[in-house]
Design an enzyme around this catalytic site. Structure first.
Site, PDB file in Angstrom:
ATOM      1  CB  CYS A  33       3.586 -11.889   0.134  1.00 43.88           C
ATOM      2  SG  CYS A  33       2.704 -11.608  -1.392  1.00 43.88           S
ATOM      3  CB  CYS A  36      -0.215 -11.683  -0.217  1.00 49.01           C
ATOM      4  SG  CYS A  36       0.865 -12.762  -1.161  1.00 49.01           S
TER       5      CYS A  36
END
Lengths: 108, 303
Positions: A33, A36
């Protein structure tokens, strides 16, 4: 100075977060991600600043699917602030650092 | 586009990308530039504050002239978006929207900044409760559900195709698709249902997404709404490589004065590096990035 961001999973979530004496900010993330990864350094920085009074932890949603499901997480990163086993507040996405600051201020 | 190795790959063909291409190619580096000129914010603009042009000049003319200059130095242009980036063994590998792949010794990120949110009723309230801005991040949370993707370009189409492996049904809401033919063909042959000539009016739901109301009056019952406007941007393409973003808003990429990011061989220039969003700054940063990338590639090739 804190002790670093703690890795938590489905097995130790209750003992490390819900039953913890201190409030805890949990970053639900995954290695693939992008957003993230982008906020990762900011969370480490906050841990260094507030780690004495708040537990900073992260939970890999890929390895631990049950905990994110329990909190109806449908997007990562999601950051949830816990106190006394209950959700105080949460933010979703790579939000500005000021939003992270105002989140942790809720338990300081 | 040839199969072998490039010295400098540039994502974005606005002023930063073009100037990087001109400088890198003039240093005899093998250069390829990706992107669609019409998508540059400069394309429809008239510029009145760029040094040495007294009369306002059209952005389109600047972009076309810059491309010709770069082509005169043998830079190659590919009018496709990049949908995947990887960094392995000191090389960057890229995949385009048509599925073509290539490797390069350096990568220069000049893809600018773009709007990622729809700005419709219900959207903000339901972020993380069914509204997502990242298929790659969140597809896994929608296994076996009905979902919709919103967008007209490569991020939306590739996102919809990715979701087919997770969701039970995928609908793509778009005004008019703007992707290259091969990607359009892949979409047509897929199970994605395309809902064209309309747009989202409202995201419906109380605690979680229950559906979307379209401007044509129809309602789609879906559990997930993936907003994927434009091409993949910095958070999707650069963060995966481990690039450090600005510490306050995570919206721009951190570079030093050589336009180097924290990843060796990876440079960034233009709006993506931060404000002011001006052509003069983009051109200056592109110049530096192009020169630095070409030199880095040469050292790597000689080592």
């Amino acid at each position: 100075m804190g002790t670093g961001v703690l890795d938590v999973d489905d097995n130790n979530f209750e003992s490390e977060i819900l039953k913890a004496e201190k409030p805890a900010l949990v970053d639900f993330w995954a290695p693939w991600c992008g957003p993230c990864k982008a906020i990762g350094p900011a969370i480490q920085e906050m841990e260094e600043k507030y780690g004495d009074s708040i537990i900073f932890a992260r939970c890999n949603v890929d390895d631990s699917p049950n905990t994110p499901a329990q909190y109806s997480i449908r997007a990562i990163p999601t950051l949830i602030l816990f106190q006394d086993g209950k959700v105080v507040d949460q933010v979703v996405g790579a939000v500005p650092k000021t939003s992270l600051e105002s989140l942790v201020q809720k338990v300081l | 586009m040839s199969e072998d190795l490039y010295d400098v790959a540039i994502i974005g063909c606005g002023p930063a990308g073009l100037q990087a291409a001109i400088h890198a190619a003039s240093k005899k580096a093998r250069v390829v530039v990706f992107g669609k000129p019409r998508k540059s914010s400069l394309y429809k603009a008239h510029v009145a504050n760029y040094c040495c042009y007294e009369e306002p000049i059209s952005g389109k003319e600047i972009l076309e002239a810059g491309r010709k200059q770069a082509e005169n130095f043998d830079a190659e242009f590919v009018e496709e978006d990049i949908i995947e980036t990887k960094n392995e063994n000191n090389l960057f590998s890229l995949v385009t929207e048509s599925g073509a792949s290539l490797t390069s010794r350096t990568l220069v990120l000049c893809m600018g900044v773009s709007r990622k949110k729809l700005g419709v009723k219900g959207e903000k309230r339901l972020v993380g409760r069914g509204v997502s801005y990242c298929v790659d991040c969140d597809a896994n949370f929608f296994k076996g559900t009905d979902v919709a993707v919103v967008g007209n370009e490569s991020a939306a189409v590739t996102g919809a195709l990715t979701l087919l492996s997770y969701a039970s049904t995928v609908q793509l809401i778009c005004r008019k698709l703007m992707v290259i033919d091969t990607l359009h063909d892949r979409l047509r042959e897929s199970q994605v249902k395309v809902v064209e000539d309309t747009w989202v009016k409202e995201v419906i739901g109380t605690d979680e997404v229950e559906g979307v109301l379209l401007k044509n009056g129809d309602t789609l019952n879906v559990k997930g709404v993936f907003v994927e406007l434009g091409a993949k941007g910095a958070l999707e393409l650069a963060a995966n490589l481990g690039v450090v973003f600005d510490a306050e808003t995570f919206s721009s990429i951190e570079t030093n004065k050589k336009q180097e990011t924290n990843i060796p061989g990876l440079y960034a220039a233009g709006d993506i590096v931060g404000q002011p969003w001006q052509i003069a700054k983009a051109v200056g940063e592109g110049c530096v990035a192009g020169i630095e990338a070409a030199e880095y590639a040469k050292k790597l090739a000689d080592s």
